[in-house]
Scaffold this motif. Structure first.
Motif, PDB file in Angstrom:
ATOM      1  N   ILE A 146      76.172  41.309 -13.201  1.00  0.00           N
ATOM      2  CA  ILE A 146      74.810  41.378 -12.646  1.00  0.00           C
ATOM      3  C   ILE A 146      74.894  40.706 -11.277  1.00  0.00           C
ATOM      4  CG2 ILE A 146      72.409  40.636 -12.966  1.00  0.00           C
ATOM      5  CD1 ILE A 146      73.303  40.326 -16.055  1.00  0.00           C
ATOM      6  N   THR A 147      74.559  41.441 -10.213  1.00  0.00           N
ATOM      7  CA  THR A 147      74.900  40.937  -8.882  1.00  0.00           C
ATOM      8  C   THR A 147      73.667  40.779  -7.980  1.00  0.00           C
ATOM      9  OG1 THR A 147      75.455  43.202  -8.226  1.00  0.00           O
ATOM     10  CG2 THR A 147      77.266  41.813  -8.938  1.00  0.00           C
ATOM     11  N   ASN A 150      72.810  39.867  -1.700  1.00  0.00           N
ATOM     12  CA  ASN A 150      73.340  39.451  -0.400  1.00  0.00           C
ATOM     13  C   ASN A 150      74.794  39.861  -0.133  1.00  0.00           C
ATOM     14  OD1 ASN A 150      74.222  37.453  -2.229  1.00  0.00           O
ATOM     15  ND2 ASN A 150      74.471  35.979  -0.586  1.00  0.00           N
ATOM     16  N   ILE A 155      80.718  41.109  -4.074  1.00  0.00           N
ATOM     17  CA  ILE A 155      80.536  40.501  -5.404  1.00  0.00           C
ATOM     18  C   ILE A 155      80.782  41.513  -6.534  1.00  0.00           C
ATOM     19  CG2 ILE A 155      78.899  39.286  -6.912  1.00  0.00           C
ATOM     20  CD1 ILE A 155      77.986  37.731  -4.416  1.00  0.00           C
ATOM     21  N   LYS A 173      75.296  46.019 -13.040  1.00  0.00           N
ATOM     22  CA  LYS A 173      73.850  46.078 -12.766  1.00  0.00           C
ATOM     23  C   LYS A 173      73.663  45.417 -11.404  1.00  0.00           C
ATOM     24  CE  LYS A 173      70.340  44.234 -12.536  1.00  0.00           C
ATOM     25  NZ  LYS A 173      69.637  44.188 -11.203  1.00  0.00           N
ATOM     26  N   SER A 175      72.007  44.550  -7.549  1.00  0.00           N
ATOM     27  CA  SER A 175      70.653  44.217  -7.089  1.00  0.00           C
ATOM     28  C   SER A 175      69.888  45.507  -6.833  1.00  0.00           C
ATOM     29  CB  SER A 175      70.722  43.399  -5.804  1.00  0.00           C
ATOM     30  OG  SER A 175      69.415  43.296  -5.254  1.00  0.00           O
ATOM     31  N   GLY A 204      68.484  48.298 -12.313  1.00  0.00           N
ATOM     32  CA  GLY A 204      67.361  47.779 -13.087  1.00  0.00           C
ATOM     33  C   GLY A 204      66.940  46.395 -12.686  1.00  0.00           C
ATOM     34  N   LYS A 206      64.656  42.883 -14.805  1.00  0.00           N
ATOM     35  CA  LYS A 206      64.800  42.000 -15.979  1.00  0.00           C
ATOM     36  C   LYS A 206      65.010  42.791 -17.279  1.00  0.00           C
ATOM     37  CE  LYS A 206      62.263  38.323 -18.385  1.00  0.00           C
ATOM     38  NZ  LYS A 206      63.459  37.760 -18.998  1.00  0.00           N
ATOM     39  N   PHE A 223      77.506  36.769 -13.837  1.00  0.00           N
ATOM     40  CA  PHE A 223      76.250  36.838 -13.068  1.00  0.00           C
ATOM     41  C   PHE A 223      76.419  36.079 -11.771  1.00  0.00           C
ATOM     42  CE2 PHE A 223      72.387  34.843 -11.562  1.00  0.00           C
ATOM     43  CZ  PHE A 223      71.452  35.864 -11.606  1.00  0.00           C
ATOM     44  N   VAL A 224      75.835  36.607 -10.687  1.00  0.00           N
ATOM     45  CA  VAL A 224      75.695  35.846  -9.438  1.00  0.00           C
ATOM     46  C   VAL A 224      74.283  36.084  -8.930  1.00  0.00           C
ATOM     47  CG1 VAL A 224      76.501  35.505  -7.076  1.00  0.00           C
ATOM     48  CG2 VAL A 224      78.156  36.047  -8.862  1.00  0.00           C
ATOM     49  N   GLY A 225      73.575  35.000  -8.614  1.00  0.00           N
ATOM     50  CA  GLY A 225      72.199  35.115  -8.120  1.00  0.00           C
ATOM     51  C   GLY A 225      71.598  33.739  -7.965  1.00  0.00           C
ATOM     52  N   GLY A 249      72.424  29.301  -6.903  1.00  0.00           N
ATOM     53  CA  GLY A 249      72.099  29.081  -5.491  1.00  0.00           C
ATOM     54  C   GLY A 249      72.922  27.959  -4.866  1.00  0.00           C
ATOM     55  N   ALA A 250      72.556  27.621  -3.632  1.00  0.00           N
ATOM     56  CA  ALA A 250      73.373  26.662  -2.893  1.00  0.00           C
ATOM     57  C   ALA A 250      72.557  25.991  -1.799  1.00  0.00           C
ATOM     58  CB  ALA A 250      74.558  27.386  -2.255  1.00  0.00           C
ATOM     59  N   ASN A 411      77.673  23.963  -4.262  1.00  0.00           N
ATOM     60  CA  ASN A 411      78.533  25.129  -4.049  1.00  0.00           C
ATOM     61  C   ASN A 411      79.647  24.805  -3.060  1.00  0.00           C
ATOM     62  OD1 ASN A 411      78.606  27.700  -5.227  1.00  0.00           O
ATOM     63  ND2 ASN A 411      78.097  28.675  -3.286  1.00  0.00           N
ATOM     64  N   PHE A 450      86.727  31.171  -6.790  1.00  0.00           N
ATOM     65  CA  PHE A 450      85.440  30.853  -6.170  1.00  0.00           C
ATOM     66  C   PHE A 450      84.486  30.311  -7.229  1.00  0.00           C
ATOM     67  CE2 PHE A 450      81.152  31.477  -4.887  1.00  0.00           C
ATOM     68  CZ  PHE A 450      81.120  31.482  -3.504  1.00  0.00           C
ATOM     69  N   SER A 456      74.883  25.086  -8.981  1.00  0.00           N
ATOM     70  CA  SER A 456      75.432  26.285  -8.330  1.00  0.00           C
ATOM     71  C   SER A 456      76.273  27.132  -9.276  1.00  0.00           C
ATOM     72  CB  SER A 456      76.262  25.890  -7.103  1.00  0.00           C
ATOM     73  OG  SER A 456      75.416  25.331  -6.123  1.00  0.00           O
TER      74      SER A 456
HETATM   75  P1  NAD Z   1      68.249  36.907  -7.806  1.00  0.00           P
HETATM   76  O1  NAD Z   1      68.505  35.773  -8.730  1.00  0.00           O
HETATM   77  O2  NAD Z   1      66.835  37.230  -7.458  1.00  0.00           O
HETATM   78  O3  NAD Z   1      68.853  38.263  -8.420  1.00  0.00           O
HETATM   79  C1  NAD Z   1      70.162  38.322  -8.913  1.00  0.00           C
HETATM   80  C2  NAD Z   1      70.220  39.377 -10.011  1.00  0.00           C
HETATM   81  O4  NAD Z   1      69.360  38.985 -11.087  1.00  0.00           O
HETATM   82  C3  NAD Z   1      69.753  40.762  -9.567  1.00  0.00           C
HETATM   83  O5  NAD Z   1      70.619  41.734 -10.076  1.00  0.00           O
HETATM   84  C4  NAD Z   1      68.360  40.874 -10.150  1.00  0.00           C
HETATM   85  O6  NAD Z   1      67.997  42.204 -10.478  1.00  0.00           O
HETATM   86  C5  NAD Z   1      68.434  40.027 -11.400  1.00  0.00           C
HETATM   87  N1  NAD Z   1      67.139  39.415 -11.728  1.00  0.00           N
HETATM   88  C6  NAD Z   1      66.134  39.117 -10.867  1.00  0.00           C
HETATM   89  N2  NAD Z   1      65.106  38.555 -11.530  1.00  0.00           N
HETATM   90  C7  NAD Z   1      65.472  38.478 -12.833  1.00  0.00           C
HETATM   91  C8  NAD Z   1      64.836  37.966 -14.007  1.00  0.00           C
HETATM   92  N3  NAD Z   1      63.619  37.418 -13.969  1.00  0.00           N
HETATM   93  N4  NAD Z   1      65.497  38.036 -15.163  1.00  0.00           N
HETATM   94  C9  NAD Z   1      66.733  38.566 -15.219  1.00  0.00           C
HETATM   95  N5  NAD Z   1      67.377  39.069 -14.140  1.00  0.00           N
HETATM   96  C10 NAD Z   1      66.763  39.022 -12.953  1.00  0.00           C
HETATM   97  O7  NAD Z   1      69.130  36.645  -6.506  1.00  0.00           O
HETATM   98  P2  NAD Z   1      69.106  37.421  -5.124  1.00  0.00           P
HETATM   99  O8  NAD Z   1      67.847  37.101  -4.403  1.00  0.00           O
HETATM  100  O9  NAD Z   1      69.458  38.841  -5.337  1.00  0.00           O
HETATM  101  O10 NAD Z   1      70.347  36.725  -4.389  1.00  0.00           O
HETATM  102  C11 NAD Z   1      70.251  35.520  -3.690  1.00  0.00           C
HETATM  103  C12 NAD Z   1      70.638  34.335  -4.540  1.00  0.00           C
HETATM  104  O11 NAD Z   1      71.968  34.501  -5.027  1.00  0.00           O
HETATM  105  C13 NAD Z   1      70.664  33.039  -3.750  1.00  0.00           C
HETATM  106  O12 NAD Z   1      70.136  32.023  -4.560  1.00  0.00           O
HETATM  107  C14 NAD Z   1      72.131  32.807  -3.472  1.00  0.00           C
HETATM  108  O13 NAD Z   1      72.495  31.467  -3.231  1.00  0.00           O
HETATM  109  C15 NAD Z   1      72.723  33.324  -4.737  1.00  0.00           C
HETATM  110  N6  NAD Z   1      74.133  33.644  -4.569  1.00  0.00           N
HETATM  111  C16 NAD Z   1      75.044  32.827  -5.155  1.00  0.00           C
HETATM  112  C17 NAD Z   1      76.404  33.074  -4.998  1.00  0.00           C
HETATM  113  C18 NAD Z   1      77.429  32.187  -5.657  1.00  0.00           C
HETATM  114  O14 NAD Z   1      78.552  32.628  -5.821  1.00  0.00           O
HETATM  115  N7  NAD Z   1      77.085  30.976  -6.057  1.00  0.00           N
HETATM  116  C19 NAD Z   1      76.830  34.173  -4.244  1.00  0.00           C
HETATM  117  C20 NAD Z   1      75.860  34.997  -3.660  1.00  0.00           C
HETATM  118  C21 NAD Z   1      74.511  34.723  -3.841  1.00  0.00           C
END
Ligand code: NAD
Length: 498
Positions: A146-147, A150, A155, A173, A175, A204, A206, A223-225, A249-250, A411, A450, A456
């Motif tokens: 799940i990516t 950014n 990723i 899955k 973004s 998709g 959530k 997962f990354v997000g 996040g970071a 991070n 990584f 983070s």
């Molecule tokens: P996000 O958390 O909004 O989304 C990430 C993924 O989660 C997406 O695929 C999205 O569809 C899904 N998602 C969104 N809301 C959800 C919910 N309520 N329940 C389940 N899944 C859900 O992140 P973003 O805005 O796409 O990306 C930016 C974030 O990612 C920043 O916080 C950044 O620091 C972080 N990030 C971290 C790394 C790392 O390796 N630590 C790398 C890149 C980005």
């Protein structure tokens, strides 16, 4: 309006949910496409396909699997310009940066090309009389990724490159904000010779994520997000018996010691703070000058450099950075800037209200600089993820070391100095997962790994490198005995090696 469909079993699969996400052109603010948002039933259909495909793929010898990775790399390299354009048009980062995004992913594919060597197991001859012990790493089955928005190239490749090379099948899955490139990558992997169903892309929100987290056939989820969602994914996936790694996040700090080469450090900082409009998990949004003299000189040089920054559309080759990903994200960044003012930080450069002629509805935010930011401020504690740089002044090395060490995120961090001993001590003691010494964005090369610390990252294996291989495989250990001569007596106590 163009519709972005799922990619399952080697072909496009139309969505049936009647739910769609808007995909914007961040340069103009217009909706350019609609992406299908999957139901749990659609996710299940993809998993069933992946489970079937995985059996034959796991039985394919590792050298053949590596050849697919070699061919995939060649195909992606040959289409780099077009792929980077797709990425930029949905994300907003400038073309050169999109190429970097794809290239960093390809470096993990290069690592995966060596999988026959990496997967060789361990062997002990003569562990006992006539006894040999050996271990092997076997794939898990169906894995999912799940990516975030950014890095829509790098990723996904961090994840599926290794997961598939070791013999798993994969559900990606991506973004829903920039979903086209991941589909192109899946098509190219099939063109490179991966059997249909080995990599499937299910779009998709959530609903799809929850379906992944509860699906009994999915063995591992990467997962990354953002951190709140990473923590939810980690807890829910683990509660359902899955192996989970969840990067969050970071808020990375750049510490400037008084003896640093300040001209070079400022050049590095500007790129790391404002590149990709600050939408990088390894951006440097906090700078910590040590000592008053360093702070004064740093601020002056930063202002000079900020003055030269050029913000443009993502196709403008002379632009340093482009728009942010969405109107909602732009509003969020601007709210943080107001919050910083309200908290009492000094707003030195205000990027709000920035407009580009001809692109007045684009999601642009100008470079922003705060000084005299304090650790207790919310704008310091939280991730802004935009072109906002905060100066937090420290008086001593110890204070500068404490700031990133005590921050909730962990991070990356960077130190700028000419003093090897100070750099070494900082790297050893700082409570952060990835450290740069005179390197502003210390993203490790693909054959290292990584991963951050604290909020983070949740889970205990990193992305790519040997840690990635461990995440996507399980170890089997075989103890084999070929006795000679007469029948031995039954043993009623645990066998030991005397
Ligand atoms: P996000 O958390 O909004 O989304 C990430 C993924 O989660 C997406 O695929 C999205 O569809 C899904 N998602 C969104 N809301 C959800 C919910 N309520 N329940 C389940 N899944 C859900 O992140 P973003 O805005 O796409 O990306 C930016 C974030 O990612 C920043 O916080 C950044 O620091 C972080 N990030 C971290 C790394 C790392 O390796 N630590 C790398 C890149 C980005």
């Amino acid at each position: 309006m163009r519709q972005i469909q799922h990619y399952v079993d080697g072909s496009s699969m139309a969505g049936t949910s009647d739910r769609f996400g808007d995909v914007f052109n961040p340069n103009t603010g217009e909706v350019q496409a609609r992406v299908c948002l999957a139901t749990a039933a659609e996710l299940d259909a993809a998993v069933q396909v992946a489970a079937k495909a995985q059996i034959g793929w796991a039985a394919t010898n590792p050298q053949r699997r590596a050849r697919v990775m070699f061919d995939f790399k060649r195909l992606v390299e040959g289409r780099m310009d077009g792929l980077a354009e797709i990425l930029s048009s949905e994300h907003g980062k400038v073309i050169a940066d999109s190429k970097g995004d794809i290239q960093r992913g390809l470096e993990v594919i290069e690592f995966a090309c060596g999988i026959p060597h990496i997967l060789k197991g361990e062997y002990t001859e003569g562990a006992g009389p006539g006894i040999d012990v050996y271990s092997m790493r076997q794939p898990l089955g169906v894995c999912a990724g799940i990516t975030p928005f950014n890095f829509p190239g790098m990723i996904p490749m961090w994840m599926f490159g290794i997961a598939i090379a070791v013999g798993n099948s994969f559900i990606l899955k991506p973004s829903e904000r920039d979903p086209t490139l991941p589909v192109r990558l899946a098509e190219l992997l099939m063109e490179a010779g991966a059997p249909a169903g080995v990599l499937n892309v299910v779009h998709g929100d959530k609903v799809a994520v929850d379906a992944i987290l509860h699906h009994p056939l999915i063995r591992a989820v990467s997962f990354v997000g953002s951190s709140d969602i990473a923590s939810y994914v980690y807890a829910t996936g683990a509660a359902n018996g899955k192996r989970v790694q969840a990067m969050g996040g970071a808020k990375n700090h750049g510490v400037i010691l008084p003896d640093a080469d300040l001209d070079q450090a400022v050049k590095d900082l500007i790129g790391a703070a404002y590149g990709s409009a600050g939408e990088r998990c390894m951006a440097l949004p906090v700078v910590v000058p040590v000592g008053e003299k360093t702070a004064v000189a740093l601020r002056e040089k930063l202002l000079t450099e900020i003055d030269t920054l050029r913000i443009g559309v993502s196709t403008d080759a002379s632009a340093h950075y482009g728009p942010v990903v969405s109107a909602a994200h732009k509003a969020r960044i601007e709210n943080y800037i107001q919050m910083g003012v309200d908290e009492g930080a000094e707003l030195v450069v205000d990027g709000r209200g920035f407009t580009l002629q001809g692109y007045e509805n684009g999601f642009f935010v100008g470079p922003t600089l705060f000084d005299h930011v304090k650790p207790e401020m919310k704008t310091y504690q939280e991730e802004i993820f935009g072109p906002v740089l905060q100066i937090v002044r420290a008086e001593t090395f110890e204070e500068a070391l404490r700031l990133p060490s005590e921050h909730p995120y962990g991070n990356g961090v960077a130190i700028f100095t000419r003093n090897g001993r100070a750099a070494r001590e900082f790297a050893s003691r700082v409570n952060v997962g990835m450290v740069g010494i005179n390197v502003p964005i210390p993203v490790p090369v693909a054959y290292h790994t990584f991963g951050g610390w604290k909020r983070s990252a949740f889970g205990d294996t990193n992305q790519h490198g040997v840690e990635g291989v461990k995440f996507y495989t399980k170890v089997k250990t075989i103890t084999a005995r070929w006795p000679e001569g007469s029948v031995e007596d039954s043993a009623f106590v645990i066998p030991t090696m005397k």
